[in-house]
Write an enzyme that holds these catalytic residues in place. Structure first.
Site, PDB file in Angstrom:
ATOM      1  N   GLN A 255       0.845  -1.144  -0.063  1.00 23.68           N
ATOM      2  CA  GLN A 255      -0.051   0.097   0.012  1.00 23.68           C
ATOM      3  C   GLN A 255       1.013   1.126  -0.054  1.00 23.68           C
ATOM      4  O   GLN A 255       0.371   2.187  -0.466  1.00 23.68           O
ATOM      5  CB  GLN A 255      -1.204  -0.040   1.349  1.00 23.68           C
ATOM      6  CG  GLN A 255      -2.065  -0.995   1.143  1.00 23.68           C
ATOM      7  CD  GLN A 255      -2.985  -0.758  -0.082  1.00 23.68           C
ATOM      8  OE1 GLN A 255      -3.104  -1.651  -1.187  1.00 23.68           O
ATOM      9  NE2 GLN A 255      -3.494   0.303  -0.468  1.00 23.68           N
ATOM     10  N   HIS A 258       1.712   3.046  -3.369  1.00 22.25           N
ATOM     11  CA  HIS A 258       0.706   3.625  -4.083  1.00 22.25           C
ATOM     12  C   HIS A 258       0.931   5.186  -4.278  1.00 22.25           C
ATOM     13  O   HIS A 258       0.950   5.612  -5.570  1.00 22.25           O
ATOM     14  CB  HIS A 258      -0.604   3.362  -3.407  1.00 22.25           C
ATOM     15  CG  HIS A 258      -1.314   2.245  -4.113  1.00 22.25           C
ATOM     16  ND1 HIS A 258      -1.938   2.103  -5.411  1.00 22.25           N
ATOM     17  CD2 HIS A 258      -1.776   1.184  -3.227  1.00 22.25           C
ATOM     18  CE1 HIS A 258      -2.433   1.055  -5.493  1.00 22.25           C
ATOM     19  NE2 HIS A 258      -2.559   0.323  -4.430  1.00 22.25           N
ATOM     20  N   GLU A 322      -9.306   1.309   5.333  1.00 17.86           N
ATOM     21  CA  GLU A 322      -9.854   0.858   3.910  1.00 17.86           C
ATOM     22  C   GLU A 322      -9.609  -0.619   3.616  1.00 17.86           C
ATOM     23  O   GLU A 322     -10.534  -1.250   3.383  1.00 17.86           O
ATOM     24  CB  GLU A 322      -9.136   1.852   2.622  1.00 17.86           C
ATOM     25  CG  GLU A 322      -9.249   1.320   1.440  1.00 17.86           C
ATOM     26  CD  GLU A 322      -8.283   1.769   0.698  1.00 17.86           C
ATOM     27  OE1 GLU A 322      -8.591   1.763  -0.649  1.00 17.86           O
ATOM     28  OE2 GLU A 322      -7.312   2.334   0.799  1.00 17.86           O
ATOM     29  N   HIS A 323      -8.296  -1.101   3.937  1.00 15.33           N
ATOM     30  CA  HIS A 323      -7.961  -2.343   4.011  1.00 15.33           C
ATOM     31  C   HIS A 323      -7.614  -2.792   5.508  1.00 15.33           C
ATOM     32  O   HIS A 323      -6.842  -2.107   6.014  1.00 15.33           O
ATOM     33  CB  HIS A 323      -6.758  -2.592   2.927  1.00 15.33           C
ATOM     34  CG  HIS A 323      -6.964  -2.252   1.666  1.00 15.33           C
ATOM     35  ND1 HIS A 323      -6.443  -1.065   1.135  1.00 15.33           N
ATOM     36  CD2 HIS A 323      -7.745  -2.752   0.567  1.00 15.33           C
ATOM     37  CE1 HIS A 323      -6.692  -0.736   0.060  1.00 15.33           C
ATOM     38  NE2 HIS A 323      -7.481  -1.801  -0.395  1.00 15.33           N
ATOM     39  N   ASP A 356      -6.858  -6.819  -4.477  1.00 10.57           N
ATOM     40  CA  ASP A 356      -6.848  -5.811  -5.446  1.00 10.57           C
ATOM     41  C   ASP A 356      -6.804  -6.212  -6.834  1.00 10.57           C
ATOM     42  O   ASP A 356      -7.028  -5.594  -7.666  1.00 10.57           O
ATOM     43  CB  ASP A 356      -5.167  -5.225  -5.291  1.00 10.57           C
ATOM     44  CG  ASP A 356      -5.201  -4.005  -4.514  1.00 10.57           C
ATOM     45  OD1 ASP A 356      -6.284  -3.733  -3.867  1.00 10.57           O
ATOM     46  OD2 ASP A 356      -4.015  -3.582  -4.051  1.00 10.57           O
ATOM     47  N   HIS A 415     -54.083  15.431   0.116  1.00  8.04           N
ATOM     48  CA  HIS A 415     -53.769  14.128   0.495  1.00  8.04           C
ATOM     49  C   HIS A 415     -54.925  13.465   0.915  1.00  8.04           C
ATOM     50  O   HIS A 415     -55.233  12.301   0.574  1.00  8.04           O
ATOM     51  CB  HIS A 415     -52.507  14.083   1.562  1.00  8.04           C
ATOM     52  CG  HIS A 415     -51.171  14.619   0.916  1.00  8.04           C
ATOM     53  ND1 HIS A 415     -50.772  15.726   0.348  1.00  8.04           N
ATOM     54  CD2 HIS A 415     -50.329  13.753   0.830  1.00  8.04           C
ATOM     55  CE1 HIS A 415     -49.582  15.688  -0.032  1.00  8.04           C
ATOM     56  NE2 HIS A 415     -49.073  14.655   0.331  1.00  8.04           N
TER      57      HIS A 415
END
Length: 431
Positions: A255, A258, A322-323, A356, A415
């Protein structure tokens, strides 16, 4: 990595903060690009492509010939890998397809729900330091399964004006027919407003840097839905003494490479694990091709030692990764209490990179704590649920009086009258 030993709960808020790159006037930059695209369409898009991507193009459209020749430019091994991943992604997402839900809520009152694909979706595929062709599969395949009528794919070109062939092959394999050489803010702007060549879409998907994230959030303010505010990638590993340090570090680096604004966290049970992780990190980092990027991300990352299992669980849910990689002996205790995470990877032999690429789950996930309130991309992301109802004469007689009383109590006489005229009609007919 920053080491924090047995932090107090009062210190957790600071430890869960994500790194933020200094971006002066980010929103004004987004607004400027959006305004130009709204006013000048393709001309503005091409101008920004030259300015930001250093590519001089006469058109943003990827030609059929470029797509067809892409297959010849990648290896048979990569093609086979893409096809295997695509099959697993399709299998997992096809299993999520919802059926029609129908129920008679009262005699003569039938309600049902059907899921329909969003008509026009836009897919953004980053292509900068890492061309994410895998994201094409993660987004285009569920869009197709969901029944989206139109899929528009935007990805930045290289300085020579070409698009990575693996991106084009994945797009062709996933059935995408509209591919455009445009990236960054200008891609999001083009899909938000539409240009002479790039269609306006109903919802935009895909990860990106802080510029892309800010552009997507602006698009949402302008009436185009987005998948989520997904920014720089992040990962948290929960490791006890049963975790293999080499595996832990390989996931942290997967990660960290990235981008320099990525963040990785390693939560451990004992400070005796720190030395092994740091040593392994130094060894693996030394031979990493993207070492310079990973090093900067690692500088913003942390090893956090928390002694008690319950405190570990509470911290992880507060961070909302996230992960989330879980390598502990008593994994059931941790799994039972997962509340906030994008995707969870369990055990020593489940690397984050499996999700991934090829296990089948989706890798477009909420970051920056948004896992507290957002799901990762799934089949539902490409669909909307429409409700239907059909009421018979008996049905309106059964629930009509309740509607009349409720409408009257809210002072909404029209209504109430919509029911009253029907009930009176049935009375005149003796029904």
């Amino acid at each position: 990595m920053i080491v924090s030993l047995y932090p107090k709960k009062s210190e957790w808020a600071a430890l869960t903060q994500r790194p933020v790159l200094e971006q002066q006037n980010l929103q004004s930059t987004v607004d400027g690009v959006f305004d130009a695209i709204k006013a000048n369409g393709d001309q503005a898009v091409l101008s920004f492509t030259e300015r930001f991507d250093k590519a001089q193009l006469s058109s943003s459209v990827v030609s059929d010939q470029e797509i067809e020749t892409a297959e010849q430019r990648i290896s048979d091994e990569l093609k086979a890998a893409i096809q295997l991943a695509a099959q697993n992604i399709e299998t997992f997402h096809a299993a999520q397809k919802p059926g029609r839900v129908e129920v008679e809520t009262a005699p003569g009152v039938v309600c049902w729900q059907e899921a329909k694909g969003i008509q026009k979706v836009g897919i953004y595929i980053p292509g900068g330091t890492a061309p994410l062709f895998s994201t094409v599969l993660m987004l285009a395949i569920p869009a197709t399964i969901a029944g989206c009528d139109e899929i528009v794919l935007c990805t930045p070109p290289g300085p020579d004006g070409s698009v990575n062939p693996a991106i084009l092959f994945a797009a062709q394999y996933a059935g995408v027919k509209q591919v455009y050489k445009v990236g960054g803010i200008q891609a999001i702007g083009a899909m938000t407003f539409g240009t002479e060549s790039i269609p306006k879409v109903d919802k935009i998907f895909g990860p990106g840097n802080q510029y892309v994230t800010a552009a997507k959030q602006r698009a949402a303010q302008l009436g185009v839905a987005i998948d989520m505010p997904a920014g720089p990638s992040e990962l948290l590993v929960m490791a006890d003494e049963t975790a293999v340090p080499a595996f832990v570090v390989s996931d942290l680096l997967s990660q960290a490479e990235h981008g320099i604004d990525s963040q990785v966290i390693c939560v451990i049970k004992s400070e005796s694990q720190v030395t092994a992780i740091q040593s392994e990190l130094e060894a693996q980092l030394a031979v990493l091709p993207r070492k310079e990027i990973a090093q900067k991300a690692i500088a913003n990352s942390k090893i956090i030692c928390i002694a008690e299992d319950q405190d570990c669980v509470d911290f992880i849910n507060e961070y909302a990764p996230e992960h989330y990689i879980l390598c502990v002996q008593n994994e059931d205790f941790y799994l039972d209490q997962v509340r906030n995470a994008g995707s969870v990877f369990i055990g020593n032999y489940t690397p984050e990179s499996a999700g991934d690429y090829a296990s089948g789950t989706n890798h477009t996930l909420p970051t920056n704590g948004y896992a507290k309130s957002y799901s990762g991309v799934n089949l539902d992301s490409f669909m909307k649920k429409i409700t239907f109802q059909k009421i018979t004469a008996t049905g309106i007689q059964n629930i009509g009086p309740a509607i009349e009383h409720m409408a009257a109590a809210e002072l909404l006489d029209a209504h109430k009258n919509a029911v009253t005229v029907r009930l009176d009609y049935l009375k005149t007919r003796g029904e």
